[in-house]
Scaffold this active site. Sequence first.
Site, mmCIF file in Angstrom:
data_model
loop_
_atom_site.group_PDB
_atom_site.id
_atom_site.type_symbol
_atom_site.label_atom_id
_atom_site.label_comp_id
_atom_site.label_asym_id
_atom_site.label_seq_id
_atom_site.Cartn_x
_atom_site.Cartn_y
_atom_site.Cartn_z
ATOM 1 N N CYS A 1 36.192 51.261 -2.730
ATOM 2 C CA CYS A 1 35.048 52.424 -3.382
ATOM 3 C C CYS A 1 33.550 51.589 -2.865
ATOM 4 O O CYS A 1 33.322 51.972 -1.647
ATOM 5 C CB CYS A 1 35.156 52.225 -4.973
ATOM 6 S SG CYS A 1 34.531 53.942 -5.776
ATOM 7 N N HIS B 1 40.436 53.767 -5.899
ATOM 8 C CA HIS B 1 41.300 52.383 -6.502
ATOM 9 C C HIS B 1 42.417 51.958 -6.489
ATOM 10 O O HIS B 1 43.250 52.539 -6.961
ATOM 11 C CB HIS B 1 40.489 52.189 -7.801
ATOM 12 C CG HIS B 1 38.986 52.636 -8.304
ATOM 13 N ND1 HIS B 1 38.107 51.636 -8.174
ATOM 14 C CD2 HIS B 1 38.322 52.846 -7.817
ATOM 15 C CE1 HIS B 1 36.856 51.171 -8.241
ATOM 16 N NE2 HIS B 1 37.162 52.794 -8.553
ATOM 17 N N GLU C 1 43.688 50.056 -7.189
ATOM 18 C CA GLU C 1 44.518 48.119 -7.304
ATOM 19 C C GLU C 1 44.906 49.181 -9.092
ATOM 20 O O GLU C 1 45.915 48.452 -9.543
ATOM 21 C CB GLU C 1 43.686 47.496 -8.223
ATOM 22 C CG GLU C 1 42.367 47.726 -9.057
ATOM 23 C CD GLU C 1 41.401 48.650 -7.768
ATOM 24 O OE1 GLU C 1 40.921 49.177 -7.023
ATOM 25 O OE2 GLU C 1 39.709 49.260 -8.416
HETATM 26 N N1 GLN Z 1 28.722 53.304 -6.906
HETATM 27 C C1 GLN Z 1 29.166 53.836 -5.878
HETATM 28 C C2 GLN Z 1 29.298 55.519 -6.203
HETATM 29 O O1 GLN Z 1 29.517 55.986 -7.569
HETATM 30 C C3 GLN Z 1 30.918 53.403 -6.002
HETATM 31 C C4 GLN Z 1 31.086 53.029 -7.491
HETATM 32 C C5 GLN Z 1 32.456 52.593 -7.666
HETATM 33 O O2 GLN Z 1 32.684 51.632 -6.838
HETATM 34 N N2 GLN Z 1 33.320 52.352 -8.215
HETATM 35 O O3 GLN Z 1 30.281 55.975 -5.427
#
Ligand code: GLN
Length: 552
Positions: free
Chosen positions: A382, A508, A510
């Site tokens: 992310c 994600h 994970e």
């Molecule tokens: N802050 C980033 C976004 O909102 C990444 C979010 C995250 O890592 N879950 O896109």
Amino acid sequence: MAKYIFVTGGVTSSLGKGIIAASLAKLLQARGLRVTIQKFDPYINVDPGTLNPYEHGECYVTEDGAETDLDLGHYERFLNHPTSQANNVTTGKIYQTVINKEREGAYLGKTVQVIPHITDEIKRRILILGNEGHFDIVITELGGTVGDIESLPYIEAVRQLQWELGNENCLVIHLTLIPYLKAAKELKTKPTQHSVRMLSENGVHPDVIVCRTEEPMYLDLKKKIALFCNVTVDSVIEANDVSTIYEVPLEMLRERLDTICLQKLHIPVTRDPEMSRWREFLDKLKYPKSRVTIGLIGKYVELQDAYKSILESFIHAGAMNECKVVVQNVHSEFITSENVAEKLAGLDGLLVAPGFGPRGIEGKIMAIRYAREHQIPFFGICLGMQCAVIEFSRNVLGLAGAHSTEMNPDSPYPVIDLMEEQKKITTKGGTMRLGAYPCELTPGSLVQKMYNRSSISERHRHRYEFNNKYLHQMEEAGMVASGKNPATDLVEIIELPGHPFFVGTQFHPELKSTVEKPHPLFVEFIRAAKGFSEKKKVPTSFALPESVVHPD
Ligand code: GLN
């Protein structure tokens, strides 16, 4: 009709109710029953999505896009079965429903009260999972500790349900602490007696008492607890500290927690639990043949719960590779261009963690540059993927000042930008891109080979995205967008061919790694880290051909 098991906690928090609930569920599932677990959290936030990780650890996202308590991650990792919105309820959600109904006029002029309106809504949400006909047993974990003011309506709802459903259809497990007093060299039962008494004062009598202890319990102590807490001796279960949470189901099997629960629920015990794959996993976990050190680069590294699912995914992937994964926390705020080599020395791979906001971002970008230039396996999740795109833009494409508009709204090169549908959103709770989305993998790409599939579905939680305006330029320079959303063309995965492992995912992974199904990207990342570590051991002048160095 489904049967219900309630898990309450006494004496202190952090006793591991979630793990005990997940372990019991695993054993019942392994005996052929259909089981689900639900958690009630007594706080007033509607969900933990707006909570800082320092408050409550990681926020776990379900397939259907609910932002939930991290215990749901344990449920999924143990049961290998997805949870949903219905599996995590907070006091905020309960009150929101009741207040909305009151505004609609649904209570027909009645005074709306904690009893019966709040307790009715709690009961409705407990029964909902069992009423669908998908489960034989619903385990409901009540967050908080008996005696907390905010837990009272939940205890009252359990009291009413016990009466309404009958004792053969529900039971209460109370998890408690038996402290060991070093000076007296004794395990003490008094706190347990008090918490059981407090529960009883509220009309709920536990059927089974699970005792967390650091020292082995002897029979007389169990008898004492049984006598003073009004349960049979075999219903006093010892839960000793173990080296990994994945041992707890086998500990609970030895203590017969599952059989005792089945007997009390009048469910015939027809077969032994089928735990052979679980035992195989544990064997690999306990007797690894190699070892790698992975740097976890993040800004919440001092709190072990903040990256729970990532740490568990390493455990699953490590066992799969018969390799011990040592995770070294690296605080991204303290990485500078002067110390980056020193901070990352000795690591066999870097995982750059998800996150929000500008704190520590430059350290992450520097670490990624180092991994890219020194051929160290890199996995970005992310925000970690977004940082890899920023790093590539600045240092390969030469776009000075390239950034995400989350960190710098005035960047001359906004390579990561707010998604179109996010631009009109002003409120914070539950408004990110959440839950499972499909993703098409580029044929022949690294990730397509790792997944061994052409399309996948993964879970998201973010507002910002790869800015497709820069895609052509990045691809010309060698970065491959190897996963895309088929409907919107959003870039979901980037990779660098020719690097031992350089993968960033907007989603994600994970959140989908389980004991039975370790996530392929984590498995391959650890395999690459193993390769990197092997290579370091062979002096370059005597380096063997790749195939000999990595027989696997
Ligand atoms: N802050 C980033 C976004 O909102 C990444 C979010 C995250 O890592 N879950 O896109």
